[in-house]
Design an enzyme around this catalytic site. Structure first.
Site, PDB file in Angstrom:
ATOM      1  N   TYR A   1       8.795  15.784  39.240  1.00 57.01           N
ATOM      2  CA  TYR A   1       7.707  16.687  38.723  1.00 57.01           C
ATOM      3  C   TYR A   1       6.922  17.410  39.589  1.00 57.01           C
ATOM      4  CZ  TYR A   1       5.351  12.107  39.802  1.00 57.01           C
ATOM      5  OH  TYR A   1       4.837  10.966  40.783  1.00 57.01           O
TER       6      TYR A   1
ATOM      7  N   GLU B   1       1.471  34.490  25.536  1.00 58.17           N
ATOM      8  CA  GLU B   1       2.707  34.266  24.926  1.00 58.17           C
ATOM      9  C   GLU B   1       3.876  34.489  26.243  1.00 58.17           C
ATOM     10  OE1 GLU B   1       0.286  35.742  23.261  1.00 58.17           O
ATOM     11  OE2 GLU B   1       0.502  35.529  21.358  1.00 58.17           O
TER      12      GLU B   1
ATOM     13  N   LYS C   1      -6.148  29.136  27.546  1.00 56.16           N
ATOM     14  CA  LYS C   1      -7.241  29.849  28.331  1.00 56.16           C
ATOM     15  C   LYS C   1      -8.553  29.508  28.024  1.00 56.16           C
ATOM     16  CE  LYS C   1      -6.910  34.397  28.607  1.00 56.16           C
ATOM     17  NZ  LYS C   1      -6.896  35.973  28.416  1.00 56.16           N
TER      18      LYS C   1
END
Length: 124
Positions: free
Chosen positions: A55, A75, A100
């Protein structure tokens, strides 16, 4: 039925993304959640980090995208992140959420704007 997953939630980065010119100059915080689908049966038996997807390595790959070249859209950040993870790691699929916080929408009080994408290895 969902497969095994490695989940990283609430990764925080500072980037210079957005469609408004001031976003590209001032920058802002972003939060990324990741679900990486990968078979964890073998590392679950061996207890060896060499048999799994680290990770820490996943985090560094996401960080490189989020703190790297500016993109206009959430996107695109999500897609570039998914593409990189599927290219660099033996994952079956990924779900990437890019948030955001406090998006610059005049007169708004929004906790965050976000996109969620799910990409499978076969799609890339």
């Amino acid at each position: 039925m969902p497969g095994d997953r490695i989940i990283l939630q609430g990764m925080r980065f500072y980037g210079f993304h957005g469609v408004n010119p001031e976003e590209n100059v001032q920058g802002q915080s972003y939060v990324v959640d990741l679900e990486a689908e990968v078979d964890l049966a073998w590392p679950g038996r061996t207890d060896s980090v060499d048999d799994t997807v680290s990770y820490s390595h996943l985090y560094r790959a996401v960080k490189a995208i989020m703190e790297g070249e500016p993109r206009s859209l959430l996107e695109r950040l999500a897609q570039d992140t998914a593409d990189r993870l599927l290219a660099d790691f033996p994952l079956e699929a990924v779900t990437v959420t890019v948030k955001k916080p406090n998006p610059p929408i005049k007169g708004s009080f929004i906790d965050h704007a976000a996109v969620i994408i799910h990409r499978r290895r076969a799609d890339s």
